[in-house]
Design a protein around this motif. Structure first.
Motif, short mmCIF file in Angstrom:
data_model
loop_
_atom_site.label_atom_id
_atom_site.label_comp_id
_atom_site.label_asym_id
_atom_site.label_seq_id
_atom_site.Cartn_x
_atom_site.Cartn_y
_atom_site.Cartn_z
N GLU A 38 -8.52 73.06 39.28
CA GLU A 38 -8.40 71.65 38.92
C GLU A 38 -9.74 71.16 38.42
O GLU A 38 -10.77 71.72 38.72
N HIS A 75 -8.70 66.52 34.24
CA HIS A 75 -7.56 67.28 33.74
C HIS A 75 -6.48 66.37 33.17
O HIS A 75 -6.02 66.57 32.05
N GLY A 115 -1.12 68.77 38.86
CA GLY A 115 -2.08 69.74 38.34
C GLY A 115 -1.43 71.11 38.27
O GLY A 115 -0.28 71.24 37.86
#
Ligand code: SF4
Ligand code: SF4
Lengths: 254, 254
Positions: free
Chosen positions: A209, A213, A249
């Motif tokens: 991550e 992002h 994510g």
């Protein structure tokens, strides 16, 4: 049991299915049924090696100890143990589920229970059970994947699906990272003008991550919308992000 | 012109349409055609006053100087001036476009050009032109809006649409802020079980921007997915965010 029964060859559709994940209920995060409540069955194995594959663990050996060989009945049992009475839709994902002929048995058992099924594949291989799937997504891979499309195989899959009796939803979905991918996508849409068409934002960071992002994915999506807007050869097309990636994510199993 | 022609009453469908915005091409950011390339025509005026309305300028007087009275032909001309040869879909939005009977003329002109049309309305009023729309979204308003649903009006709209000859896509889409809204939504789905059903994340901040707007919207969406996942009475349902709000915040005209 009689001797003759003992010596019958095993029913090939009864062979177990290599399964990496069974999870849900959650939503389908992408494609034609985006947002739709579904359960997921993720199979192991792929005939491709896309550079940006977000499911590398299905084929790179890193999760080989997690692969379970399950019968269709075991998969169905596990789906209901997890999802109880809350779902009526199952997405079969991979890897490439089209490597697995014995999937026919699972597809049949889900149909018998009134469960809608969806499958996504790059469109490199055919299996007869594909015509019994309610929602088929063909996702040929653009240049950024590093893969070459076998258009003869894809042509044959598209025409078999369009000609098969029965009702199903079919779409072509292409991941877009850059202008080359878009050029490829436009050629694919031109080749199959009657198949609903979706452009999907590429996710350049498929593991781990980072703080930005989401904003970097949204910027890519905004670029894609801008390009789609300009193109006269892509009128009846959709541009979509992956919602699960925005929300979770790169976490697995959600 | 003869005297008799001079005294004919004006064709009511030729009355001008109050328009606040014409923009695109962009994508439809929500609902059944999420991601679909489209142009937007936003009309002025609404019979509701939802607490969290994201288009208050269509009815609160703040944009009254921007309202233009345009004929259907002028709207079509402006759509093509903006979108050229890049689009085949127009979304008519509001306010409540169902207040405007003379919309029939625009709908007709778009159909004649092979343009697909979509409309969203809360479902408080009927107009005959609604059966000629390709994608109808009924969006009755949940308790958090502060509005009461006239279920007799909604019943009648749903059954007229389901019974009208011709093909159209129909869905019910409900904005969800909280558990009360979800209770309302479940009752609506039970009332119209055959109409495709979408839950949409509420946007509590409909003007201005804040740094954590996207992450707060995504948290709301995650909550909604979690609740949808648990509910056995919402099997064949979708949960979706507003993509335009994720990408552009509360900016107008995108
Ligand atoms: S086809 Fe799909 S699963 Fe296979 S390598 Fe490419 S992205 Fe990964
Ligand atoms: S019905 Fe729609 S346009 Fe009218 S007040 Fe409510 S949210 Fe706003």
């Amino acid at each position: 049991m009689s001797d003759s029964a003992k010596t019958l060859p095993p029913d090939p559709s009864a062979r177990p299915i290599p399964v990496l994940e069974i999870f849900g209920p959650t939503i389908q995060g992408e494609g034609m049924s985006i947002g739709r409540k579904t359960m997921f069955v993720r199979t192991a194995g792929c005939d491709y090696r896309c550079s940006w594959c977000d499911s590398k663990f299905t084929w790179d050996g890193s999760a080989k100890d997690e692969i379970r060989m399950l019968s269709a009945a075991q998969i169905v049992e596990e789906l209901f143990a997890l999802g109880g009475d809350t779902f009526d839709h199952v997405t079969i994902s991979g890897g490439n589920p089209l490597l697995i002929s014995q999937m026919s048995c699972l597809v049949q058992q889900l149909r018998e229970r009134g469960i809608r099924t969806a499958v996504e594949t790059q469109g490199s291989r055919w299996q007869d059970w594909l015509v019994r799937i309610d929602e088929v997504t063909l996702s040929p891979k653009p240049p950024s994947s590093g893969m070459d499309t076998d258009f003869e195989a894809l042509d044959s899959i598209v025409s078999r699906l369009l000609e098969a009796p029965g009702r199903r939803d079919l779409c072509i979905k292409i991941v877009i990272f850059d202008e080359n991918d878009l050029t490829y996508a436009r050629a694919v849409h031109k080749r199959y003008p009657d198949v609903p068409f979706i452009l999907q934002t590429g996710n350049p960071q498929v593991s781990g991550e980072s703080d930005d992002h989401v904003s970097s994915l949204l910027k890519r999506y905004e670029w894609l919308i801008g390009r789609l807007s300009e193109l006269p050869d892509l009128k009846d097309a959709r541009a979509l992000p992956q919602l699960h990636t925005l929300v979770w994510g790169n976490k697995r199993g959600v």
